[in-house]
Design a protein around this motif. Structure first.
Motif, PDB file in Angstrom:
ATOM      1  N   LYS B  16     -11.329 -86.310  -1.685  1.00  0.00           N
ATOM      2  CA  LYS B  16     -10.249 -85.401  -2.102  1.00  0.00           C
ATOM      3  C   LYS B  16     -10.796 -83.989  -2.326  1.00  0.00           C
ATOM      4  CE  LYS B  16      -9.280 -88.105  -5.647  1.00  0.00           C
ATOM      5  NZ  LYS B  16     -10.002 -89.327  -5.231  1.00  0.00           N
ATOM      6  N   THR B  17     -11.848 -83.892  -3.132  1.00  0.00           N
ATOM      7  CA  THR B  17     -12.395 -82.575  -3.462  1.00  0.00           C
ATOM      8  C   THR B  17     -12.957 -81.896  -2.223  1.00  0.00           C
ATOM      9  OG1 THR B  17     -12.869 -83.300  -5.708  1.00  0.00           O
ATOM     10  CG2 THR B  17     -14.130 -81.418  -4.871  1.00  0.00           C
ATOM     11  N   ASP B  40      -8.975 -81.936 -11.847  1.00  0.00           N
ATOM     12  CA  ASP B  40      -9.857 -83.028 -12.248  1.00  0.00           C
ATOM     13  C   ASP B  40     -10.697 -82.595 -13.445  1.00  0.00           C
ATOM     14  OD1 ASP B  40     -11.998 -85.317 -10.370  1.00  0.00           O
ATOM     15  OD2 ASP B  40     -11.648 -85.135 -12.528  1.00  0.00           O
ATOM     16  N   ASN B  44     -15.091 -80.940 -10.107  1.00  0.00           N
ATOM     17  CA  ASN B  44     -15.970 -80.898  -8.929  1.00  0.00           C
ATOM     18  C   ASN B  44     -15.570 -79.767  -7.983  1.00  0.00           C
ATOM     19  OD1 ASN B  44     -16.210 -84.531  -8.590  1.00  0.00           O
ATOM     20  ND2 ASN B  44     -17.383 -83.146  -9.865  1.00  0.00           N
ATOM     21  N   ASP B 124      -6.257 -80.216  -6.317  1.00  0.00           N
ATOM     22  CA  ASP B 124      -7.254 -81.287  -6.225  1.00  0.00           C
ATOM     23  C   ASP B 124      -6.979 -82.282  -7.347  1.00  0.00           C
ATOM     24  OD1 ASP B 124     -10.912 -81.586  -6.458  1.00  0.00           O
ATOM     25  OD2 ASP B 124      -9.417 -82.777  -5.382  1.00  0.00           O
TER      26      ASP B 124
HETATM   27 MG   LIG Z   1     -12.740 -85.148  -6.560  1.00  0.00          MG
END
Ligand SMILES: [Mg+2]
Ligand SMILES: Nc1ncnc2c1ncn2[C@@H]1O[C@H](COP(=O)(O)OP(=O)(O)OP(=O)(O)O)[C@@H](O)[C@H]1O
Ligand SMILES: Nc1ncnc2c1ncn2[C@@H]1O[C@H](COP(=O)(O)OP(=O)(O)OP(=O)(O)O)[C@@H](O)[C@H]1O
Ligand SMILES: [Mg+2]
Lengths: 251, 251
Positions: B16-17, B40, B44, B124
């Motif tokens: 995802k990131t 998040d 990250n 994110d």
């Molecule tokens: Mg992530």
């Protein structure tokens, strides 16, 4: 002497479930009675142990007091390896953020009463620091922290250890970090070698000697709902987890 | 026409990131003004964009009403690529499960007021279905779902789509699934090929043509706090995300 071990790291996809399931299988094969408690609403450990459709009720109902522990534990296909899953309601509860963990020791209490007779209780934790992880940290005597030695690994570990400290002060040093496990080790990657080296420098006492290599057999086994010992006992993944079990038994 | 896209999958470690940061970088390079919102608690995306020590305040303080949106957005080192992080308090709030999302549309409202002028807002998301993910789903017009084609991938996707349906009915079809992205594709693995094939059969319209290959350059770039375009624009990872950006712009 029963040991309750949380397999814990708030970073996603680092091998918590793979470690819980395969360490449990190797400990069971070595004669220890093991209970895997699947605390992840996504129930990956449940699937990886070949338990296809457990009854709806699980940990959630035990914590809510509607079901008894013994009624919900299931045997897996392997001797001395049992499973208690989170329950179908866990995913919905997580969405509504209704933690019912105004009693963070609720799981600890349930295990004290219900999990007698197991040598090892392994708690598969979800990738977050929410209420489920809190329940696990209040129930565990020790932690195994799988770390995938790639980006963000050291940040995530520092973050976990920082979170742990106040809780350890509150709980008299418990849960202690039993070990940090390097997972999905890809020997071809320079970045990974650097990170493992750095990890061993920063945490010389905690990092396990055992390193789990990247091995597709571990994915395949889980897809088929089998432990790596059942699927391919000669694979590098199996060798890795057998070694880890020996290290855990010796520690 | 502003597009608010959540990069979302409750399964951990699926990219995802990596997708948020690099898709944003490629869209910015193509002339679009992009804002990355890092939802998040582990921040990250913030680190992967080279933003080292943001002010303590972030999304959390905007939702609590103590800070203004414009005051907390930071420029990254790249043109047309800005970042708003979650805030240092996010990790603690997640632990105490005090969601403050009795107002699930709180983020949507904040973005409507504060994010004018961006062509793309990429959210994110953390690996859970808790209150942060709920805020994202109520704010987004569409979703990109990164899927690592290994174990549990299809379960996780089914689970996500099942969660989405009631929300889509409530919100008039929004957020729609803009695309499912196969990430960390390892062409040597039979399991991966099988899963990608199955994925395309089950979701013929949603799976992106672009597949992101496994490429260590993507890890290295993030470790150095650079997008893949800045770090190694000729890498297979860069080529993959440039192609994805083209597909997104065309869709
Ligand atoms: Mg992530
Ligand atoms: N040593 C390994 N070699 C190859 N693949 C692995 C290895 N360990 C785990 N995997 C695979 O990587 C993915 C992530 O592993 P796993 O699900 O165990 O991580 P996790 O930390 O439990 O994830 P989550 O945070 O979502 O709970 C799975 O597809 C798994 O099969
Ligand atoms: N295509 C790729 N090739 C190689 N490594 C990758 C690739 N995509 C992501 N990674 C690496 O895999 C790890 C997980 O990726 P990432 O952090 O983007 O996943 P995530 O879904 O955001 O994880 P989380 O659920 O913890 O938020 C990171 O170390 C990242 O650098
Ligand atoms: Mg897991």
């Amino acid at each position: 002497m029963q040991q309750i071990v949380a397999i814990s790291n708030q970073k996603g996809g680092v091998g918590k479930t793979t470690t819980t399931v395969n360490l449990a299988a190797c400990l069971a094969a070595a004669g220890r009675r093991c209970l895997v408690v699947d605390l992840d609403p996504q129930a990956n450990a449940t699937r990886a142990l070949g338990v296809d459709k457990p009854a709806d009720a699980g940990v959630l109902e035990i914590l809510q007091g509607t079901h008894a522990f013994g009624a919900l534990v299931v045997r897996t296909a392997w001797e001395r390896l049992d499973l208690l899953w989170g329950g179908a309601g866990l995913a919905e509860i997580e969405r509504r953020a209704v933690p019912l963990a105004d009693r963070p020791t609720a799981l600890a209490t349930a295990l004290t009463a219900g999990a007698l007779g197991y040598d090892f209780v392994l708690l598969d934790c979800p990738p977050s620091q929410g209420w489920l992880a809190t329940l696990a940290l209040h129930a565990a005597d020790s932690l195994i922290v799988p770390v995938q030695c790639e980006t963000f690994a050291l940040d995530a570990l520092d973050h976990l250890l920082a979170t742990l400290r106040p809780l350890q002060s509150e709980r008299g040093g418990v849960p202690r970090v039993r070990g940090i496990l390097c997972t999905m080790f890809d020997h071809e990657l320079a970045l990974t070698h650097d990170l493992v080296r750095e990890l061993r420098q920063r945490h010389p006492r905690e990092v396990f000697q055992t390193v789990i290599p990247r091995d597709i057999a571990l994915c395949e086994a889980a897809t088929l709902g089998q432990s790596i010992l059942a699927y391919d006992p000669t694979s590098r993944g199996a060798v890795g987890y057998v070694r880890l079990a020996k290290e855990v038994l010796a520690s």
